[in-house]
Design a protein around this motif. Structure first.
Motif, PDB file in Angstrom:
ATOM      1  N   CYS A  35      -4.926  -1.992  -2.961  1.00 37.24           N
ATOM      2  CA  CYS A  35      -3.590  -2.590  -2.993  1.00 37.24           C
ATOM      3  C   CYS A  35      -3.173  -2.900  -1.553  1.00 37.24           C
ATOM      4  CB  CYS A  35      -2.585  -1.642  -3.658  1.00 37.24           C
ATOM      5  SG  CYS A  35      -2.138  -0.241  -2.627  1.00 37.24           S
ATOM      6  N   HIS A  39      -4.477   1.594  -0.589  1.00 41.34           N
ATOM      7  CA  HIS A  39      -4.931   2.652  -1.483  1.00 41.34           C
ATOM      8  C   HIS A  39      -6.164   2.144  -2.215  1.00 41.34           C
ATOM      9  CE1 HIS A  39      -0.435   3.851  -1.678  1.00 41.34           C
ATOM     10  NE2 HIS A  39      -1.038   4.545  -0.738  1.00 41.34           N
ATOM     11  N   CYS A  60       1.208   3.540  -5.953  1.00 39.41           N
ATOM     12  CA  CYS A  60       2.436   2.864  -5.544  1.00 39.41           C
ATOM     13  C   CYS A  60       2.830   1.748  -6.511  1.00 39.41           C
ATOM     14  CB  CYS A  60       2.287   2.320  -4.124  1.00 39.41           C
ATOM     15  SG  CYS A  60       1.055   1.027  -3.995  1.00 39.41           S
TER      16      CYS A  60
HETATM   17 ZN   LIG Z   1      -1.134   1.571  -3.622  1.00 37.71          ZN
END
Ligand SMILES: [Zn+2]
Length: 113
Positions: A35, A39, A60
Motif C-alpha cells: 500500500c 505495508h 491501514c
Molecule cells: Zn497499509
C-alpha cells in the motif's frame, strides 16, 4: 542400510497419491501487495484463482498493489476535503472516472471472491 529407514520415516503422513512429493497439500501462489504506506501484505491464492490487481491493506485500509515501487495512491475519500480538493476534482473529470471504474472493479472482485 539404516539410513533408508530414517528417510522413509520423514514421509509418515504422506498420502497414497504421493502428495509429499510436492511439499504442500495444495499448490498456492503467494502474492505480495504494497500500500502507499509501504505495508506489505502477503496473500496466498490457489494456483487456479484469479489474483486481484488490488488488495485492501489490513493495517491501514488503503488499496495495495503488486508493484512495490509504485503502490496505488490513497483513494480520495478522506472525510475532510479542502476547497482546493473540490476544485481539483472538478478539473479532472477523466481522472475521476478512472477512479470510479477502479472502485467498481474492486467491488466486483470482492463479490466474486
Ligand atoms: Zn497499509
Amino acid at each position: 542400510m539404516a539410513g533408508g529407514n530414517a528417510i522413509r520415516g520423514t514421509r509418515v503422513g504422506a498420502g497414497p497419491m504421493g502428495e509429499a512429493e510436492r511439499g504442500e497439500a495444495a499448490p498456492r501462489n503467494r502474492i505480495s501487495f504494497w500500500c502507499a504506506n509501504r505495508h506489505e501484505t502477503r496473500v496466498a491464492f490457489a494456483s487456479d484463482a484469479d489474483v486481484p490487481e488490488l488488495w485492501d491493506c489490513p493495517r491501514c485500509g488503503l488499496p495495495a498493489g503488486q508493484d512495490q515501487q509504485n503502490p496505488p495512491p490513497a483513494p480520495r475519500t478522506e472525510p475532510y476535503k479542502t476547497h482546493l480538493a473540490y476544485v481539483r476534482e472538478r478539473r479532472s473529470d477523466a481522472d475521476g472516472d478512472a477512479l470510479l471504474e477502479e472502485a467498481l472493479t474492486r467491488l466486483h472482485q470482492r463479490r466474486g471472491a
